[in-house]
Design an enzyme around this catalytic site. Structure first.
Site, mmCIF file in Angstrom:
data_model
loop_
_atom_site.group_PDB
_atom_site.id
_atom_site.type_symbol
_atom_site.label_atom_id
_atom_site.label_comp_id
_atom_site.label_asym_id
_atom_site.label_seq_id
_atom_site.Cartn_x
_atom_site.Cartn_y
_atom_site.Cartn_z
ATOM 1 N N ASP A 1 0.870 -1.172 0.000
ATOM 2 C CA ASP A 1 0.000 0.000 0.000
ATOM 3 C C ASP A 1 0.912 1.228 0.000
ATOM 4 O OD1 ASP A 1 -1.363 2.254 0.809
ATOM 5 O OD2 ASP A 1 -2.377 1.303 2.506
ATOM 6 N N GLN B 1 1.000 6.477 1.154
ATOM 7 C CA GLN B 1 1.768 7.536 1.828
ATOM 8 C C GLN B 1 3.221 7.593 1.365
ATOM 9 O OE1 GLN B 1 0.427 9.805 3.570
ATOM 10 N NE2 GLN B 1 -1.574 8.867 3.870
ATOM 11 N N CYS C 1 -8.081 6.300 10.513
ATOM 12 C CA CYS C 1 -8.465 5.032 9.862
ATOM 13 C C CYS C 1 -7.542 3.890 10.276
ATOM 14 C CB CYS C 1 -8.490 5.148 8.338
ATOM 15 S SG CYS C 1 -9.669 6.352 7.735
HETATM 16 C C1 LIG Z 1 -1.702 4.172 4.229
HETATM 17 C C2 LIG Z 1 -2.995 4.441 3.520
HETATM 18 N N1 LIG Z 1 -3.583 3.456 2.842
HETATM 19 C C3 LIG Z 1 -4.727 3.652 2.167
HETATM 20 C C4 LIG Z 1 -5.370 4.858 2.170
HETATM 21 C C5 LIG Z 1 -6.665 5.008 1.425
HETATM 22 O O1 LIG Z 1 -6.531 5.891 0.373
HETATM 23 P P1 LIG Z 1 -7.802 6.382 -0.435
HETATM 24 O O2 LIG Z 1 -8.790 6.870 0.575
HETATM 25 O O3 LIG Z 1 -7.277 7.465 -1.310
HETATM 26 O O4 LIG Z 1 -8.310 5.212 -1.206
HETATM 27 C C6 LIG Z 1 -4.804 5.914 2.874
HETATM 28 C C7 LIG Z 1 -5.482 7.227 2.919
HETATM 29 O O5 LIG Z 1 -5.819 7.762 3.935
HETATM 30 C C8 LIG Z 1 -3.594 5.701 3.570
HETATM 31 O O6 LIG Z 1 -3.018 6.694 4.259
#
Ligand SMILES: Cc1ncc(COP(=O)(O)O)c(C=O)c1O
Lengths: 149, 415
Positions: B209, B212, B373
């Protein structure tokens, strides 16, 4: 610091945040748990209804921001001794106060008026109303969890 | 002078960069905006805003379906955007780049389609304690559907993955390891290359992922050696609603489609549908064409400055910020991994992060307060929430000073 912030974090609020009233568990009555997913505030409201249908005792526990904690503390003070219908009416008037126009007149709500500053901080309305939503759930003896969403 | 050395940070012209971002001129509550919520979303340079406007003013048409000139131009722009993403990630082939709505959709795509065909009862999926909900919940859904099990690799108090404990979780039942490149709540930069090596030794595939990472450090998916890499355009100065998934062609080829519809098919009859080739198989319906084009201009913008130089600037600012915040009594940083990215997350004794956020906002300082989150991570840290300042290439020491000053104000309120 802005006047609006001074108004929000006035001494009464800070005091109830530091030393919340009725901050304890009540055994043997009704309770409900409230959760504000936005900021993770979580509290439980406990109450005992006496034979005349009045809130004989009410308390809360939990963790949260200064606004939600102070609001819960002030709420327990203000609904103790009220009938269920009176508490519901107070919630309505409180809700109107914290969601009303930023410069409108404030209803006479005694100590609860300390939270009128929330009107200028719409994102904090849920913090101020969490305890009340949870009280309502506890009055309905709703053992499930309520959220502000 | 090698890129990323201290002196390249000194020549980093942040004043000039700031002029590229019109929104930074804004005032908030009568104060100059100090934008420190870049982990939530980044601001957009004029180049990206202008590119979106030019697309809609001059090029707008649907792609892959017209014989007319505009459709050809729009298709060319969309294809060129895919090639830009490929170059940005150093992927081998543009067919391996799938445009999606963002990181969340990219992970859901893999969890749903790869998961459906590769996860079975008793299989295991490994994530870490520091994952964003979007790298947890899709795997929970896939595990539930398959009867598989979610395993969680622990972290240290400083916020680093415990590689030894991670290694111990790996076994012949491990099918996939899903880990963030950079933690949005801690700033930890995970050793994704080493994670991929160890996971592969056990036959697992690796999804990184990168939400960031992409705006803050150079990413090379082939050097990492992972199998899937996901990121969101809006966190790298591009538009919302667009992002990319990179996956190895042989894996993507073997995966069933995610959604059905137009553009993802080669031929359709009521008896049988043949799917389109990569990457179109995964792009059902009219995609976010303008978004992809805008994303490409954002990646061009970042690449022209150089991610090595951006990383050096942010590292310097992170250590300046760490020092500045550490001087504030009662403040505790959450996430202190060595070499971490520009995330300054913290709690202050007796002041809830939400109250900090409100007081900072009135000083024009935008941060985020909450669980980011990452509710399981908050549980691990033993806090309901944290306050988080997150840096980007346009932030300055003055921004950090404004943050520290506003925090002192907050402390005065609650003194
Ligand atoms: C580490 C990480 N993964 C995934 C996401 C999800 O990204 P998005 O909401 O743009 O799909 C975020 C966003 O807050 C994040 O910081």
């Amino acid at each position: 610091m802005s006047a609006e912030l001074d108004d929000l974090y006035q001494e009464v609020i800070l005091d109830h945040n530091r030393r919340p009233r009725n901050f304890r568990r009540l055994e043997g009555g009704q309770h409900a748990e409230g959760f504000n997913p936005l900021c993770g505030d979580r509290l439980t409201v406990y109450l005992q209804i006496d034979d005349e249908g009045r809130i004989g005792d009410v308390s809360f526990q939990g963790s949260g921001c200064a606004i939600s904690k102070a609001s819960a503390s002030l709420m327990t003070d203000s609904v103790k001794g009220a009938t269920v219908a009176e508490a519901a009416r107070l919630f309505d008037r409180f809700q109107q106060m914290i969601t009303g126009p930023a410069d409108g007149p404030i209803d006479r709500l005694g100590k609860l008026e300390a939270l009128a500053g929330v009107r200028r901080f719409p994102v904090r309305v849920k913090c101020a109303s969490l305890a009340w939503h949870t009280l309502r759930a506890a009055l309905e003896a709703n053992e499930g969890m309520v959220t502000t969403e | 002078m090698p890129a990323g050395s201290p002196s390249s940070a000194q020549t980093f012209d942040v004043a000039r960069i700031r002029r590229d971002f019109p929104i930074l001129q804004r005032r908030v509550h009568g104060r100059p905006l100090v934008y420190l919520d870049n982990a939530a979303t980044t601001q957009k340079p004029a180049a990206v805003v202008d590119r979106l406007a030019r697309y809609y003013r001059e090029e707008n048409a649907n792609i892959h379906r017209g014989v007319h000139a505009l459709s050809v131009e729009a298709t060319d722009a969309y294809d060129a955007a895919r090639e830009t993403v490929r170059r940005f990630l150093n992927a081998g082939d543009a067919r391996e780049i799938v445009f999606v709505r963002g990181t969340t959709e990219a992970i859901n795509l893999v969890a749903a389609t790869w998961g459906r065909t590769h996860l079975g009862a008793g299989d295991e999926v490994v994530v870490t304690e520091m994952e964003h909900h979007s790298n947890i919940v899709p795997w929970q859904l896939a595990c539930q559907a398959a009867g598989a099990r979610l395993r969680v690799a622990p972290i240290t108090d400083a916020g680093e993955l415990r590689l030894d404990a991670f290694e111990q979780l790996l076994c012949p039942r491990t099918r996939v390891v899903a880990v963030n490149h950079v933690s949005n709540a801690l700033g930890t930069v995970n050793p994704v290359k080493e994670i991929a090596r160890r996971a592969h030794a056990h036959g697992a595939v690796v999804l990184v992922d990168g939400a960031q990472a992409v705006a803050h450090l150079p990413v090379d998916v082939r050097a990492i050696g992972c199998d899937f890499y996901a990121f969101s355009g809006h966190k790298v100065f591009g538009p919302t609603g667009v992002g990319a998934l990179w996956g190895r062609a042989e894996l993507l080829d073997a995966m069933p489609p995610y959604q059905g519809g137009g553009d993802m098919i080669r031929s359709v009859t009521f008896e049988r549908t043949l799917y389109n080739e990569l990457p179109y198989k995964f792009e059902a319906g009219t995609p976010n064409i303008a978004g992809a084009v805008g994303l490409a201009s954002a990646l061009d913008y970042v690449a022209a400055i150089g991610l090595d130089r951006i990383a050096a600037h942010e590292h310097e600012l992170t250590s300046y910020g760490t020092d500045a915040l550490s001087c504030i009594g009662g403040l505790r940083l959450t996430g202190t991994a060595p070499g971490k990215a520009g995330i300054l997350a913290f709690v202050i004794d007796d002041i809830h992060p939400h109250d900090i956020g409100t007081i900072l906002d009135r000083a024009g300082v935008a941060i985020r307060a909450g669980h980011h989150c990452c509710q399981p991570l908050m549980g691990r840290l033993g806090v309901p929430a944290t306050a988080r300042a997150s840096l980007a290439l346009y932030n300055t020491r003055e921004d950090v000073d404004a943050l520290a000053a506003a925090l002192r104000d907050a402390k005065a309120v609650f003194a």
